[in-house]
Structures are given as structure tokens and as C-alpha cells.
Design a protein around this motif. Structure first.
Motif, PDB file in Angstrom:
ATOM      1  N   LEU A  43     -34.112  48.281  11.828  1.00 37.50           N
ATOM      2  CA  LEU A  43     -35.368  48.306  12.579  1.00 37.50           C
ATOM      3  C   LEU A  43     -36.255  49.463  12.167  1.00 37.50           C
ATOM      4  O   LEU A  43     -37.488  49.393  12.313  1.00 37.50           O
ATOM      5  N   ASP A  44     -35.668  50.548  11.665  1.00 45.67           N
ATOM      6  CA  ASP A  44     -36.449  51.717  11.245  1.00 45.67           C
ATOM      7  C   ASP A  44     -36.862  51.633   9.781  1.00 45.67           C
ATOM      8  O   ASP A  44     -37.921  52.110   9.401  1.00 45.67           O
ATOM      9  N   GLU A  45     -35.996  51.070   8.949  1.00 42.03           N
ATOM     10  CA  GLU A  45     -36.264  50.929   7.531  1.00 42.03           C
ATOM     11  C   GLU A  45     -35.530  49.697   7.032  1.00 42.03           C
ATOM     12  O   GLU A  45     -34.591  49.227   7.682  1.00 42.03           O
ATOM     13  N   PRO A  46     -35.935  49.141   5.888  1.00 47.28           N
ATOM     14  CA  PRO A  46     -35.289  47.918   5.409  1.00 47.28           C
ATOM     15  C   PRO A  46     -33.789  48.098   5.232  1.00 47.28           C
ATOM     16  O   PRO A  46     -33.319  49.135   4.783  1.00 47.28           O
ATOM     17  N   PHE A  47     -33.063  47.063   5.620  1.00 47.06           N
ATOM     18  CA  PHE A  47     -31.600  47.058   5.509  1.00 47.06           C
ATOM     19  C   PHE A  47     -31.229  46.098   4.387  1.00 47.06           C
ATOM     20  O   PHE A  47     -31.459  44.896   4.480  1.00 47.06           O
ATOM     21  N   TYR A  48     -30.653  46.638   3.313  1.00 48.31           N
ATOM     22  CA  TYR A  48     -30.427  45.852   2.104  1.00 48.31           C
ATOM     23  C   TYR A  48     -28.958  45.483   1.903  1.00 48.31           C
ATOM     24  O   TYR A  48     -28.052  46.274   2.173  1.00 48.31           O
ATOM     25  N   ASN A  49     -28.765  44.294   1.382  1.00 51.17           N
ATOM     26  CA  ASN A  49     -27.486  43.844   0.828  1.00 51.17           C
ATOM     27  C   ASN A  49     -27.802  42.974  -0.383  1.00 51.17           C
ATOM     28  O   ASN A  49     -28.941  42.545  -0.577  1.00 51.17           O
ATOM     29  N   TYR A  50     -26.781  42.712  -1.177  1.00 42.65           N
ATOM     30  CA  TYR A  50     -26.900  41.651  -2.165  1.00 42.65           C
ATOM     31  C   TYR A  50     -26.316  40.384  -1.563  1.00 42.65           C
ATOM     32  O   TYR A  50     -25.219  40.384  -0.999  1.00 42.65           O
ATOM     33  N   ARG A  51     -27.081  39.297  -1.676  1.00 39.02           N
ATOM     34  CA  ARG A  51     -26.547  37.979  -1.335  1.00 39.02           C
ATOM     35  C   ARG A  51     -26.007  37.357  -2.617  1.00 39.02           C
ATOM     36  O   ARG A  51     -26.716  37.266  -3.629  1.00 39.02           O
ATOM     37  N   VAL A  52     -24.754  36.946  -2.575  1.00 43.03           N
ATOM     38  CA  VAL A  52     -24.135  36.339  -3.751  1.00 43.03           C
ATOM     39  C   VAL A  52     -24.425  34.838  -3.724  1.00 43.03           C
ATOM     40  O   VAL A  52     -23.866  34.098  -2.917  1.00 43.03           O
ATOM     41  N   GLY A  53     -25.355  34.428  -4.590  1.00 45.16           N
ATOM     42  CA  GLY A  53     -25.714  33.019  -4.687  1.00 45.16           C
ATOM     43  C   GLY A  53     -25.131  32.394  -5.944  1.00 45.16           C
ATOM     44  O   GLY A  53     -24.234  32.947  -6.582  1.00 45.16           O
ATOM     45  N   LEU A  54     -25.655  31.247  -6.291  1.00 49.87           N
ATOM     46  CA  LEU A  54     -25.138  30.509  -7.440  1.00 49.87           C
ATOM     47  C   LEU A  54     -26.303  29.938  -8.236  1.00 49.87           C
ATOM     48  O   LEU A  54     -27.221  29.327  -7.672  1.00 49.87           O
ATOM     49  N   THR A  55     -26.288  30.177  -9.531  1.00 56.10           N
ATOM     50  CA  THR A  55     -27.261  29.585 -10.440  1.00 56.10           C
ATOM     51  C   THR A  55     -26.541  28.595 -11.342  1.00 56.10           C
ATOM     52  O   THR A  55     -25.529  28.935 -11.956  1.00 56.10           O
ATOM     53  N   VAL A  56     -27.052  27.380 -11.383  1.00 50.11           N
ATOM     54  CA  VAL A  56     -26.438  26.332 -12.195  1.00 50.11           C
ATOM     55  C   VAL A  56     -27.356  26.013 -13.368  1.00 50.11           C
ATOM     56  O   VAL A  56     -28.556  25.769 -13.185  1.00 50.11           O
ATOM     57  N   GLN A  57     -26.805  26.034 -14.556  1.00 49.68           N
ATOM     58  CA  GLN A  57     -27.538  25.669 -15.765  1.00 49.68           C
ATOM     59  C   GLN A  57     -26.796  24.524 -16.435  1.00 49.68           C
ATOM     60  O   GLN A  57     -25.597  24.613 -16.695  1.00 49.68           O
ATOM     61  N   ALA A  58     -27.528  23.444 -16.710  1.00 47.36           N
ATOM     62  CA  ALA A  58     -26.889  22.250 -17.245  1.00 47.36           C
ATOM     63  C   ALA A  58     -27.753  21.599 -18.313  1.00 47.36           C
ATOM     64  O   ALA A  58     -28.989  21.624 -18.230  1.00 47.36           O
ATOM     65  N   SER A  59     -27.094  21.038 -19.298  1.00 46.75           N
ATOM     66  CA  SER A  59     -27.757  20.276 -20.357  1.00 46.75           C
ATOM     67  C   SER A  59     -26.849  19.110 -20.716  1.00 46.75           C
ATOM     68  O   SER A  59     -25.887  19.275 -21.477  1.00 46.75           O
ATOM     69  N   PRO A  60     -27.147  17.915 -20.176  1.00 46.99           N
ATOM     70  CA  PRO A  60     -26.304  16.740 -20.492  1.00 46.99           C
ATOM     71  C   PRO A  60     -26.237  16.452 -21.989  1.00 46.99           C
ATOM     72  O   PRO A  60     -25.185  16.060 -22.495  1.00 46.99           O
ATOM     73  N   SER A  61     -27.366  16.680 -22.685  1.00 48.64           N
ATOM     74  CA  SER A  61     -27.379  16.362 -24.105  1.00 48.64           C
ATOM     75  C   SER A  61     -26.454  17.272 -24.907  1.00 48.64           C
ATOM     76  O   SER A  61     -25.906  16.870 -25.940  1.00 48.64           O
ATOM     77  N   LEU A  62     -26.265  18.516 -24.417  1.00 49.22           N
ATOM     78  CA  LEU A  62     -25.365  19.451 -25.102  1.00 49.22           C
ATOM     79  C   LEU A  62     -23.990  19.508 -24.441  1.00 49.22           C
ATOM     80  O   LEU A  62     -23.135  20.284 -24.858  1.00 49.22           O
ATOM     81  N   ASN A  63     -23.838  18.698 -23.386  1.00 51.54           N
ATOM     82  CA  ASN A  63     -22.580  18.684 -22.644  1.00 51.54           C
ATOM     83  C   ASN A  63     -22.226  20.084 -22.129  1.00 51.54           C
ATOM     84  O   ASN A  63     -21.084  20.542 -22.231  1.00 51.54           O
ATOM     85  N   VAL A  64     -23.260  20.745 -21.564  1.00 48.73           N
ATOM     86  CA  VAL A  64     -23.102  22.096 -21.027  1.00 48.73           C
ATOM     87  C   VAL A  64     -23.372  22.077 -19.531  1.00 48.73           C
ATOM     88  O   VAL A  64     -24.375  21.514 -19.074  1.00 48.73           O
ATOM     89  N   TYR A  65     -22.475  22.667 -18.770  1.00 54.62           N
ATOM     90  CA  TYR A  65     -22.658  22.815 -17.323  1.00 54.62           C
ATOM     91  C   TYR A  65     -22.066  24.158 -16.921  1.00 54.62           C
ATOM     92  O   TYR A  65     -20.865  24.366 -16.992  1.00 54.62           O
ATOM     93  N   LYS A  66     -22.930  25.094 -16.529  1.00 55.05           N
ATOM     94  CA  LYS A  66     -22.490  26.447 -16.207  1.00 55.05           C
ATOM     95  C   LYS A  66     -22.918  26.816 -14.789  1.00 55.05           C
ATOM     96  O   LYS A  66     -24.062  26.586 -14.388  1.00 55.05           O
ATOM     97  N   ARG A  67     -21.984  27.415 -14.056  1.00 54.53           N
ATOM     98  CA  ARG A  67     -22.251  27.929 -12.708  1.00 54.53           C
ATOM     99  C   ARG A  67     -22.086  29.447 -12.753  1.00 54.53           C
ATOM    100  O   ARG A  67     -20.998  29.933 -13.067  1.00 54.53           O
ATOM    101  N   HIS A  68     -23.155  30.164 -12.468  1.00 55.83           N
ATOM    102  CA  HIS A  68     -23.128  31.621 -12.568  1.00 55.83           C
ATOM    103  C   HIS A  68     -23.356  32.252 -11.189  1.00 55.83           C
ATOM    104  O   HIS A  68     -24.423  32.055 -10.588  1.00 55.83           O
ATOM    105  N   PRO A  69     -22.386  33.013 -10.646  1.00 54.28           N
ATOM    106  CA  PRO A  69     -22.682  33.818  -9.455  1.00 54.28           C
ATOM    107  C   PRO A  69     -23.844  34.759  -9.752  1.00 54.28           C
ATOM    108  O   PRO A  69     -23.910  35.362 -10.828  1.00 54.28           O
TER     109      PRO A  69
END
Length: 339
Positions: A84-110
């Protein structure tokens, strides 16, 4: 009866609190071993216990555990509403997905996202118990006493309760997460960063951290390995909170990578199971006793003990010594919770 008594901190406890802070070691940013900072924390707590708050505000309630001799052997605290006095920070651990069907690549990156999502939540903090006092139920008493206090005064706290758990660091105070990320933006040792945070300047450093998402695969393996992990000495505290229905929801500390766990206030096990009964003081007439966490319902004169007692339709039957420790008399209302 347990020899320990939990009560609100007093200014006379400053030297004892400083000793506890010195024993806590690296990574304990909410309890820095700096006399002036601790004195301010005690002063803030004294004001909080006298406030007339009906909503979660800037209050910070701090408690100490006394042993049989009256010496302070532990402490804990509750922030009524963080950020309430100043911003309270954390990291939110999400997920980024990168995919290329033509290259048969599917990557999930935290992926780490700088977040203020936990702003306004009530926070459990500053829990520390001297090593030679970690027996006889003292850990359960010190930890759970806060829940009986929150159950007695729910209007003073938020609907969500969180706890930031101490992250991994080695015996020299080196944090793999800090070395893998924070050091690139602040050319200082983790202990020095800790000192800055302990002085109440966490937001200053956080606001200089990168605002863009951070792919964890770009961090050193040592830093990746400790994401969301706790310091070995913190593992018992995490297990306790998990028993109380706290869960990790993907938020970590921006300095040491330790997890933040959270629970709805009214879903916390000890709060949900707590009962209010009149005290029946005197020798118990038959019936089995069992260990109970028992607290009075006095704001500024709060007391909590772990005692063998018996509860029935008449109330909770307490030994005179237990009633004296709680500063109550026959017929006074107490709040109790079974272990």
C-alpha cells in the motif's frame, strides 16, 4: 502446559529481537540485524495494536514467544496489507509456447514476468525460532498463534493471505538465483542487496530490474534449479503452511527465487477449525485432555499458549496456570484450535 507464551512485541524486546535477527542468517530480509530498522518495526507494531482499523491497512502486528524463564526465543509478524505504501513486486512464473508444425518444433519455456499481483494481500512474515527452542511444540505455537489472532480480528486482514518463503542460499550467503539474474543489473553481492531490502528499499531495486519477460532457459542451470525452492531451514515452515492449506501459485521472490504461497483467509485450516468457548478455570473433573492451541480475544493484550485441556458443553477446562498465562478469568471467552 507448554512453557511458551506468545504475546505482542514490546520495545523492551529490542535487544532480544536483534539477537534473533543475527541468528536468522542470509535471506531473511524481513528481519534484518540492524538495530534502527528493528526499532522502527517494533514502533510500528505498537501503533498497530492500538489502531481502530476496520479494514486491512498499513498495520504490522509483531509477536514474540517467551520461554519458561521469560526469555524471548522466537518471533513472527503479520502485514495487514502489503504494497500500500510502495509497489510490491514478485515474479510470476508463466509459460511461453513456441511452435512450428512445418519444422516439427514445439517448445514450452517457463518465463518470468515482473508482477504486482499480490498487492493488498495480508502477509505472514518474520517467523524465526531460536535453534535450541525448536521442540516441545514451540514451532506450532509460534506459527499458528497468528491464525488465532486473525480469526479473532478478521476485519483487519485481507481475503487473501500470503507468505514469501526464504529461497536457496549456501552457507556463505550466496544465492544462485541472484547470481544468475540480479547481479547482471546490480554489481553488488547478494548480502548487500539483502541489506538494501532489509532497510525497506525493495521497490527501489525492483524498479531497476528488467521489465521485459525473462526466459528461464537463458539463466544458468544453478539459477533454474532453485526457482520456487526453499532454503533447507525453511522447509519445515513450508510443510506447516501446506498443512494449513497454503499453495504455491507460481509467484517467486525477485531476489532469491523463493516461492510465495497463498490461501484464502477463511480457508486456512486453523482459522476454519477454531472455536470460541467460555473458560472453566480449575481442576478438571474427569475426561481426557488433549493439546489445544488457546488464545484470549484481547487485541493489545493478546496471549496464546499450547496447553493440555478439555473442551465440552460447559466450555474449555483450563488449569489455573494456563488461565494466568492467558490473562483471563473463569467465564472469559477464549479461542481454541486442536492440533
Amino acid at each position: 502446559m507448554s512453557a511458551g507464551i506468545v504475546r505482542p512485541i514490546a520495545m523492551d524486546d529490542l535487544d532480544a529481537l536483534l539477537d534473533l535477527a543475527r541468528g536468522a542468517g542470509a535471506g531473511f530480509t524481513s528481519l534484518p540485524p540492524v538495530r534502527e530498522v528493528l526499532e522502527k518495526k517494533i514502533a510500528r507494531s505498537l501503533v498497530s495494536f492500538t489502531s481502530t482499523a476496520s479494514t486491512p491497512r498499513h498495520e504490522r502486528y509483531m509477536f514474540v514467544l517467551e520461554d519458561a524463564s521469560g526469555a524471548v526465543c522466537g518471533c513472527c509478524a503479520i502485514e495487514a496489507a502489503c504494497g500500500l505504501d510502495e509497489p510490491f513486486y514478485n515474479y510470476r512464473v508463466g509459460l511461453t509456447v513456441q511452435a512450428s508444425p512445418s519444422l516439427n518444433v514445439y517448445k514450452r519455456h517457463p518465463t518470468l514476468y515482473l508482477s504486482n499481483d499480490l498487492t493488498g494481500a495480508s502477509m505472514l512474515c518474520s517467523l524465526y525460532l531460536r535453534r535450541d527452542a525448536r521442540s516441545g511444540g514451540n514451532g506450532a505455537l509460534l506459527s499458528r498463534s497468528r491464525f488465532l489472532f486473525m480469526a479473532a480480528f478478521p476485519q483487519r486482514f485481507a481475503e487473501k493471505v500470503i507468505a514469501e518463503m526464504r529461497g536457496v542460499s549456501d552457507e556463505n550467503g550466496r544465492s544462485p538465483f541472484w547470481e544468475g539474474l540480479g547481479r547482471h543489473f546490480f554489481d553488488i553481492e547478494y548480502g548487500d542487496a539483502e541489506h538494501v531490502v532489509g532497510q525497506g528499499n525493495k521497490a527501489v531495486i525492483a524498479e531497476l530490474m528488467p521489465r521485459h519477460p525473462i526466459y528461464t532457459v537463458l539463466l544458468p542451470p544453478e539459477a533454474q534449479a532453485v526457482l520456487g525452492k526453499v532454503h533447507p531451514e525453511t522447509a519445515p515452515a513450508l510443510r506447516f503452511l501446506e498443512q494449513e492449506r497454503f499453495r504455491y501459485q507460481g509467484y517467486i521472490d525477485i531476489f532469491d527465487g523463493g516461492p510465495a504461497v497463498e490461501a484464502p483467509l477463511r480457508a486456512i485450516r486453523s482459522i476454519r477449525r477454531s472455536l470460541q468457548l467460555p473458560a472453566v478455570v480449575g481442576a478438571s473433573r474427569g475426561g481426557d485432555t488433549k493439546p489445544l492451541l488457546i488464545a484470549n480475544d484481547k487485541l493489545g493484550a493478546f496471549r496464546c499458549v499450547l496447553a493440555d485441556a478439555r473442551a465440552d458443553r460447559e466450555g474449555v477446562h483450563l488449569a489455573p496456570a494456563t488461565a494466568e498465562a492467558l490473562n483471563i478469568g473463569n467465564g472469559d471467552t477464549v479461542r481454541l484450535c486442536p492440533l
